[in-house]
Design a protein around this motif. Structure first.
Motif, PDB file in Angstrom:
ATOM      1  N   GLY A 196      -3.449  -1.578   0.006  1.00 38.62           N
ATOM      2  CA  GLY A 196      -4.146  -0.356   0.374  1.00 38.62           C
ATOM      3  C   GLY A 196      -3.518   0.237   1.621  1.00 38.62           C
ATOM      4  O   GLY A 196      -3.084  -0.492   2.525  1.00 38.62           O
ATOM      5  N   ASN A 197      -3.452   1.566   1.702  1.00 44.41           N
ATOM      6  CA  ASN A 197      -3.012   2.197   2.952  1.00 44.41           C
ATOM      7  C   ASN A 197      -3.874   1.669   4.096  1.00 44.41           C
ATOM      8  O   ASN A 197      -3.395   1.415   5.196  1.00 44.41           O
ATOM      9  CB  ASN A 197      -3.162   3.713   2.883  1.00 44.41           C
ATOM     10  CG  ASN A 197      -2.301   4.382   1.835  1.00 44.41           C
ATOM     11  OD1 ASN A 197      -2.535   5.533   1.472  1.00 44.41           O
ATOM     12  ND2 ASN A 197      -1.295   3.690   1.321  1.00 44.41           N
ATOM     13  N   SER A 236      -5.427   5.550   0.356  1.00 43.97           N
ATOM     14  CA  SER A 236      -6.037   4.472  -0.433  1.00 43.97           C
ATOM     15  C   SER A 236      -6.704   3.471   0.505  1.00 43.97           C
ATOM     16  O   SER A 236      -6.129   3.075   1.516  1.00 43.97           O
ATOM     17  CB  SER A 236      -4.990   3.767  -1.306  1.00 43.97           C
ATOM     18  OG  SER A 236      -3.968   3.177  -0.530  1.00 43.97           O
ATOM     19  N   GLU A 265      -7.642   0.856 -10.787  1.00 45.21           N
ATOM     20  CA  GLU A 265      -8.345   1.452  -9.650  1.00 45.21           C
ATOM     21  C   GLU A 265      -9.848   1.541  -9.892  1.00 45.21           C
ATOM     22  O   GLU A 265     -10.577   2.128  -9.110  1.00 45.21           O
ATOM     23  CB  GLU A 265      -7.795   2.852  -9.346  1.00 45.21           C
ATOM     24  CG  GLU A 265      -6.407   2.875  -8.754  1.00 45.21           C
ATOM     25  CD  GLU A 265      -5.336   3.133  -9.809  1.00 45.21           C
ATOM     26  OE1 GLU A 265      -5.667   3.035 -11.019  1.00 45.21           O
ATOM     27  OE2 GLU A 265      -4.192   3.434  -9.427  1.00 45.21           O
ATOM     28  N   ASP A 281     -12.300   7.074  -2.833  1.00 49.30           N
ATOM     29  CA  ASP A 281     -11.993   6.454  -4.133  1.00 49.30           C
ATOM     30  C   ASP A 281     -11.647   4.984  -3.868  1.00 49.30           C
ATOM     31  O   ASP A 281     -10.542   4.514  -4.137  1.00 49.30           O
ATOM     32  CB  ASP A 281     -10.823   7.191  -4.790  1.00 49.30           C
ATOM     33  CG  ASP A 281     -10.500   6.681  -6.186  1.00 49.30           C
ATOM     34  OD1 ASP A 281     -11.387   6.067  -6.815  1.00 49.30           O
ATOM     35  OD2 ASP A 281      -9.355   6.890  -6.640  1.00 49.30           O
ATOM     36  N   GLU A 325      -4.068  12.167   0.141  1.00 56.15           N
ATOM     37  CA  GLU A 325      -4.057  10.829  -0.436  1.00 56.15           C
ATOM     38  C   GLU A 325      -4.157   9.737   0.634  1.00 56.15           C
ATOM     39  O   GLU A 325      -3.313   9.645   1.518  1.00 56.15           O
ATOM     40  CB  GLU A 325      -2.792  10.624  -1.264  1.00 56.15           C
ATOM     41  CG  GLU A 325      -2.726  11.521  -2.501  1.00 56.15           C
ATOM     42  CD  GLU A 325      -1.487  11.284  -3.321  1.00 56.15           C
ATOM     43  OE1 GLU A 325      -0.751  10.312  -3.034  1.00 56.15           O
ATOM     44  OE2 GLU A 325      -1.239  12.066  -4.247  1.00 56.15           O
ATOM     45  N   GLU A 339       0.944  -0.297   0.306  1.00 57.77           N
ATOM     46  CA  GLU A 339       1.207   0.763  -0.672  1.00 57.77           C
ATOM     47  C   GLU A 339       1.497   0.132  -2.022  1.00 57.77           C
ATOM     48  O   GLU A 339       2.227  -0.867  -2.097  1.00 57.77           O
ATOM     49  CB  GLU A 339       2.400   1.607  -0.217  1.00 57.77           C
ATOM     50  CG  GLU A 339       2.594   2.871  -1.006  1.00 57.77           C
ATOM     51  CD  GLU A 339       3.686   3.760  -0.404  1.00 57.77           C
ATOM     52  OE1 GLU A 339       3.799   4.914  -0.848  1.00 57.77           O
ATOM     53  OE2 GLU A 339       4.412   3.298   0.511  1.00 57.77           O
ATOM     54  N   GLN A 340       0.901   0.693  -3.060  1.00 56.93           N
ATOM     55  CA  GLN A 340       1.159   0.196  -4.410  1.00 56.93           C
ATOM     56  C   GLN A 340       2.606   0.396  -4.810  1.00 56.93           C
ATOM     57  O   GLN A 340       3.189  -0.413  -5.524  1.00 56.93           O
ATOM     58  CB  GLN A 340       0.236   0.882  -5.414  1.00 56.93           C
ATOM     59  CG  GLN A 340       0.486   0.460  -6.853  1.00 56.93           C
ATOM     60  CD  GLN A 340      -0.520   1.075  -7.814  1.00 56.93           C
ATOM     61  OE1 GLN A 340      -1.712   1.054  -7.559  1.00 56.93           O
ATOM     62  NE2 GLN A 340      -0.031   1.624  -8.911  1.00 56.93           N
ATOM     63  N   ASN A 399      -8.755  -0.196   0.228  1.00 54.93           N
ATOM     64  CA  ASN A 399      -9.063  -1.336  -0.652  1.00 54.93           C
ATOM     65  C   ASN A 399      -9.801  -2.412   0.123  1.00 54.93           C
ATOM     66  O   ASN A 399      -9.424  -2.728   1.267  1.00 54.93           O
ATOM     67  CB  ASN A 399      -7.773  -1.934  -1.220  1.00 54.93           C
ATOM     68  CG  ASN A 399      -6.996  -0.968  -2.085  1.00 54.93           C
ATOM     69  OD1 ASN A 399      -6.927   0.231  -1.809  1.00 54.93           O
ATOM     70  ND2 ASN A 399      -6.385  -1.474  -3.129  1.00 54.93           N
ATOM     71  N   GLY A 430      -7.806   9.216  -5.735  1.00 55.47           N
ATOM     72  CA  GLY A 430      -6.701   9.044  -4.801  1.00 55.47           C
ATOM     73  C   GLY A 430      -7.046   9.352  -3.362  1.00 55.47           C
ATOM     74  O   GLY A 430      -6.181   9.262  -2.482  1.00 55.47           O
TER      75      GLY A 430
END
Length: 559
Positions: A468-469, A452, A376, A411, A450, A490-491, A454, A407
């Motif tokens: 990524g969300n 995410s 990350e 981020d 949370e 989602e990871q 990306n 998170g």
């Protein structure tokens, strides 16, 4: 951490001397650029948009403080005073001069580092959980096994010229913090009913132009056969992987074309020629490597510390940082701390030479001289005493490491994008900074929970936008930079596997991106049930409400 023996050091030193001669011949004109290109790539040197970029290996994301200080020295003396930590846990220097690269490698070799196999169609840097060895949910420390794989794969003559680059990740915890499912080959380690180490092997994962979640092709593989089975996977890929089409050369295309079941069958057949052969692991070899990852001599501490608890009550800022950036440790009285490389206004993953020196000092003072790099793009101090957390927080603030956004929406994970990379279709860094600026209210970001986000500058997906969300992909539309947005990636963690995001519709200009993300977040806020994460709300209501709001007042644009 693993320490080079005389053989390791000799190999690296010889490679430095070999490369220095190659650079000399290139500068004198004895080698053309075409002849030099494969030689420099074997040592992690790329020609980027404006200058050479040198990529340095950080095996499974582990660094000693002296190694971090050397990276700071290189940034200061051979670059423009900073480096970029990537999603492969490597570090990249973006402004190096060709004639200085042999000296960079000499300096790295003096602290047991190199750039070998950070580029090219070979087995790349092997990644693992950044909380390896200290996570409460860990069954097996993946680092010895990652190191065994690293030693096996380095300079492996059979796999030096694969159809395409090959990435491996290893995890030994209940929660997958290494994104194992999006790798060409993934290894989940666990213990069977008899307490013996076994592995589940995944193959065919990867992002890029054709994102695919890896499939399990073998379960309960005894540890003795880890190398021989991985070798069988690589042999099948090396033999049948596409070499006629760059875009169809990754192992994921082969696995998809054959089906995971047929691919697994071919691997099993190949494995019969390797099983119980010379690469079969012995207990002696595992013990030899594992000794370098033995737990340090921890102090015997109580599980709670009165001064720590008091600081939590007295300081809201400290309490928020602890909640977001401090993780539990398997040893009583200790914690793992993530130092954020995502303050507002800074390219995600960037650290200055002064910051790298500061991290090394913090590691020596608070974490037994050890640093971790996460995929990350943050840094971790893995062994901090709870009673030292407040003092660490104050020093981290002074160096810009204490943003309590781990998170959370800001981020952001991002590749260097078009500011540096010659492959990128669009810039990533300005988009990340614009979104950070739009969401500069930490209280609001904190309340969102949370999320995410990306960003990738091209389909190579170095920013992992597919998982990524909220995912952002730079695309080229008639010579202009546009951005495609996906939702729902989602990871994955535990029983919940990784998921790939869905594109919401036509792309957006750079100027529109902060508003687009704001509308996505507004939809989440309006639709959210108590305590729901973004991904939970998305899974419950689907993509339609987000899409409707984003495009409600927008004129038709590029597809």
């Amino acid at each position: 951490m693993y320490q080079y023996d005389q053989y390791d050091q000799t190999i690296v030193d010889e490679r430095v001397a070999q490369y220095a001669d190659q650079v000399r011949r290139r500068l004198s004109g004895e080698l053309s650029e075409e002849e030099f290109r494969p030689l420099r790539l074997q040592n992690g040197l790329y020609m980027q948009r404006h200058a050479y970029m040198h990529r340095i290996a950080i095996p499974y994301g582990n660094l000693r403080s002296d190694q971090m200080r050397m990276l700071a020295t290189i940034a200061r003396e051979h670059d423009r005073g900073y480096g970029h930590f990537s999603t492969r846990t490597n570090i990249q220097f973006n402004w190096v001069e060709l004639e200085e690269t042999p000296e960079i490698l000499r300096k790295l070799a003096s602290v047991q580092m190199h750039g070998i196999q950070t580029s090219g169609n070979c087995i790349r840097n092997i990644t693992a959980d950044h909380f390896a060895g200290i996570a409460p949910d860990e069954a097996i420390d993946p680092r010895p096994w990652a190191e065994i794989l690293r030693q096996w794969s380095t300079f492996h003559p059979e796999f030096a010229w694969l159809p395409r680059k090959f990435k491996i990740a290893v995890s030994g915890s209940k929660e997958d913090r290494a994104a194992v499912q999006i790798h060409d080959l993934g290894v989940y380690l666990s213990k069977n009913a008899d307490g013996e180490v076994v592995a589940s092997i995944l193959a065919g994962g990867g992002l890029g132009r054709t994102p695919i979640i890896g499939a399990i092709i073998r379960e309960n593989l005894p540890w003795q056969h880890l190398l021989t089975y991985c070798e069988a996977v690589l042999r099948v890929y090396n033999r049948y992987g596409r070499r006629d089409n760059l875009y169809k050369a990754r192992i994921k295309i082969l696995v998809k074309a054959l089906s995971p079941e047929k691919f697994a069958q071919q691997v099993e057949e190949e494995w019969q020629h390797l099983k119980d052969g010379p690469s079969t692991l012995t207990q002696a070899e595992v013990d030899r490597v594992s000794q370098f990852f033995a737990p340090p001599q921890y102090d015997k501490l109580p599980g709670t510390d009165p001064s720590f608890e008091k600081h939590l009550l007295d300081s809201r800022g400290f309490a928020r940082w602890v909640e977001r950036n401090v993780r539990p440790h398997r040893v009583a009285g200790y914690a793992a701390v993530t130092l954020s490389l995502k303050p507002h206004g800074v390219a995600p993953g960037d650290a200055t030479d002064a910051q790298m020196d500061a991290v090394a000092d913090l590691a020596d003072e608070f974490s037994l001289g050890e640093i971790r790099v996460s995929h990350e793009q943050n840094l971790i101090l893995a062994n901090v005493k709870k009673r030292d957390l407040y003092a660490l927080w104050e020093k981290a603030k002074a160096h810009g490491f204490a943003t309590p956004n781990l998170g959370l929406l800001t981020d952001i994970i991002a590749c260097p994008g078009g500011d540096f990379c010659s492959l990128a279709n669009a810039k990533s860094i300005p988009i990340a900074q614009a979104i950070q600026q739009r969401f500069d209210d930490l209280d609001f970001v904190y309340d969102l929970g949370e999320v995410s986000l990306n960003i990738s500058g091209c389909m190579n997906s170095c920013g992992h936008h597919h998982i990524g969300n909220i995912g952002v992909l730079g695309v080229d539309k008639d010579g202009s930079e546009w951005y495609q947005v996906s939702l729902g990636g989602e990871q994955g963690s535990g029983a919940e596997g990784a998921r790939l995001g869905r594109v919401i519709g036509p792309s957006f200009s750079a100027e529109e991106m902060p508003d687009v993300v704001a509308k996505v977040i507004d939809t989440f806020v309006d639709q959210r049930l108590d305590g729901e994460r973004f991904i939970d709300t998305y899974n419950r209501i689907g993509i339609a409400p987000f899409k409707e709001r984003v495009y409600a007042s927008r004129q038709p644009a590029h597809a």
